[in-house]
Motif scaffolding. Structure first.
Motif, PDB file in Angstrom:
ATOM      1  N   LEU A 209       0.837  -1.201   0.000  1.00  0.00           N
ATOM      2  CA  LEU A 209       0.000   0.000   0.000  1.00  0.00           C
ATOM      3  C   LEU A 209       0.874   1.254   0.000  1.00  0.00           C
ATOM      4  O   LEU A 209       1.883   1.317   0.702  1.00  0.00           O
ATOM      5  N   THR A 210       0.469   2.222  -0.804  1.00  0.00           N
ATOM      6  CA  THR A 210       1.153   3.515  -0.806  1.00  0.00           C
ATOM      7  C   THR A 210       0.511   4.416   0.231  1.00  0.00           C
ATOM      8  O   THR A 210      -0.699   4.648   0.197  1.00  0.00           O
ATOM      9  N   ILE A 211       1.290   4.907   1.162  1.00  0.00           N
ATOM     10  CA  ILE A 211       0.806   5.846   2.180  1.00  0.00           C
ATOM     11  C   ILE A 211       1.340   7.216   1.768  1.00  0.00           C
ATOM     12  O   ILE A 211       2.496   7.547   2.024  1.00  0.00           O
ATOM     13  N   HIS A 212       0.502   7.981   1.076  1.00  0.00           N
ATOM     14  CA  HIS A 212       0.947   9.219   0.456  1.00  0.00           C
ATOM     15  C   HIS A 212       1.582  10.179   1.471  1.00  0.00           C
ATOM     16  O   HIS A 212       1.040  10.430   2.548  1.00  0.00           O
ATOM     17  N   GLY A 213       2.756  10.673   1.095  1.00  0.00           N
ATOM     18  CA  GLY A 213       3.483  11.592   1.956  1.00  0.00           C
ATOM     19  C   GLY A 213       4.328  10.909   3.008  1.00  0.00           C
ATOM     20  O   GLY A 213       5.067  11.583   3.742  1.00  0.00           O
ATOM     21  N   HIS A 214       4.224   9.567   3.093  1.00  0.00           N
ATOM     22  CA  HIS A 214       4.950   8.840   4.142  1.00  0.00           C
ATOM     23  C   HIS A 214       5.819   7.701   3.589  1.00  0.00           C
ATOM     24  O   HIS A 214       6.962   7.543   3.996  1.00  0.00           O
ATOM     25  N   GLY A 215       5.246   6.892   2.692  1.00  0.00           N
ATOM     26  CA  GLY A 215       6.023   5.774   2.160  1.00  0.00           C
ATOM     27  C   GLY A 215       5.133   4.619   1.779  1.00  0.00           C
ATOM     28  O   GLY A 215       4.066   4.803   1.189  1.00  0.00           O
ATOM     29  N   TYR A 216       5.550   3.406   2.163  1.00  0.00           N
ATOM     30  CA  TYR A 216       4.816   2.198   1.811  1.00  0.00           C
ATOM     31  C   TYR A 216       4.700   1.277   3.017  1.00  0.00           C
ATOM     32  O   TYR A 216       5.516   1.333   3.922  1.00  0.00           O
ATOM     33  N   ARG A 217       3.704   0.415   2.980  1.00  0.00           N
ATOM     34  CA  ARG A 217       3.595  -0.638   3.978  1.00  0.00           C
ATOM     35  C   ARG A 217       3.001  -1.878   3.350  1.00  0.00           C
ATOM     36  O   ARG A 217       2.251  -1.808   2.369  1.00  0.00           O
ATOM     37  N   ILE A 218       3.347  -3.027   3.932  1.00  0.00           N
ATOM     38  CA  ILE A 218       2.831  -4.288   3.449  1.00  0.00           C
ATOM     39  C   ILE A 218       1.402  -4.453   3.953  1.00  0.00           C
ATOM     40  O   ILE A 218       1.064  -4.045   5.068  1.00  0.00           O
ATOM     41  N   ASN A 219       0.547  -5.003   3.129  1.00  0.00           N
ATOM     42  CA  ASN A 219      -0.851  -5.231   3.492  1.00  0.00           C
ATOM     43  C   ASN A 219      -1.033  -6.694   3.857  1.00  0.00           C
ATOM     44  O   ASN A 219      -1.277  -7.535   3.015  1.00  0.00           O
ATOM     45  N   GLU A 220      -0.856  -7.005   5.140  1.00  0.00           N
ATOM     46  CA  GLU A 220      -0.874  -8.399   5.590  1.00  0.00           C
ATOM     47  C   GLU A 220      -2.296  -8.919   5.703  1.00  0.00           C
ATOM     48  O   GLU A 220      -3.215  -8.209   5.993  1.00  0.00           O
TER      49      GLU A 220
END
Length: 220
Positions: A209-220
């Motif tokens: 997932l793209t977290i706009h303005g912050h980065g990315y995270r895995i969608n578990e």
């Protein structure tokens, strides 16, 4: 044992700088001015890393890149493109062909050393699983069910970092640091391109997932 690097560069001055800088940094470096001489040596002994100029006489860098990335037995070889092409499309093409990194000419010597050092900083320990996706850190393979996905080293390192974060957001800067170290600034756009490629290969655009303005995270 010293890491072995093959440098394919037809500009004698640049080839000398690359060889001198990396030899002084503790690497064994062999230089080649064209694809033919490279393949003669490559077929005898495989390197740990290849520095590849794209504009070469006769055999182009893109042909060398395609050949290596089409053979699974060479998956552990890191490839860094060194090119005067500055267009974003050229970088995308190189990364899509399987390069792990892209350095523009002219480059700073410290940047070159930093990027090479970063390719050799890899920890190997565990097996991680998300749904039908399995990531083996020790063997550096990604399985989608029974299918062995063809990941570049950079793509693997990014996916592994996101998985290890266990759902927490990982900034682009952190991912850049994983790939290249924190000594210099690089284009965050390259991270975005790697993420797009990972999503396509795992056939799941929602895995990361793209977290706009912050980065990315895995969608578990």
């Amino acid at each position: 044992m010293k890491k072995l690097i093959y440098s394919i560069e037809d500009d004698k001055d640049i080839a000398y700088i690359i060889n001198k800088a990396l030899t002084s940094s503790g690497y064994e470096v062999k230089s080649f001015s064209d694809g033919e001489s490279f393949f003669d040596e490559f077929n005898k002994k495989e390197p740990d890393l290849i520095l590849l100029d794209m504009m070469l006489p006769k055999i182009q860098g893109s042909e060398i890149l395609k050949y290596i990335r089409q053979n699974k037995k060479y998956d552990d070889i890191d490839i860094i493109i060194i090119s005067a092409n500055k267009l974003l499309s050229d970088k995308i093409d190189g990364l899509n062909l399987g390069a792990d990194d892209y350095i523009e000419k002219p480059f700073e010597i410290l940047e070159l050393i930093s990027r090479v050092n970063a390719r050799f900083r890899k920890s190997k320990n565990h097996i991680y699983q998300i749904g039908n996706l399995k990531v083996d850190e020790e063997k550096r393979i990604v399985l989608l069910g029974e299918e062995n996905l063809k990941f570049t080293n950079s793509e693997f390192d990014i996916l592994l970092a996101l998985i290890k974060a266990e759902g927490k957001v990982v900034s682009r800067e952190s991912l850049m640091g994983i790939l290249w170290g924190n000594e210099s600034n690089y284009e965050s756009r390259i991270i975005d391109m790697h993420i797009t490629s990972i999503r396509k290969k795992v056939k799941n655009k929602d895995l990361i997932l793209t977290i706009h303005g912050h980065g990315y995270r895995i969608n578990e």
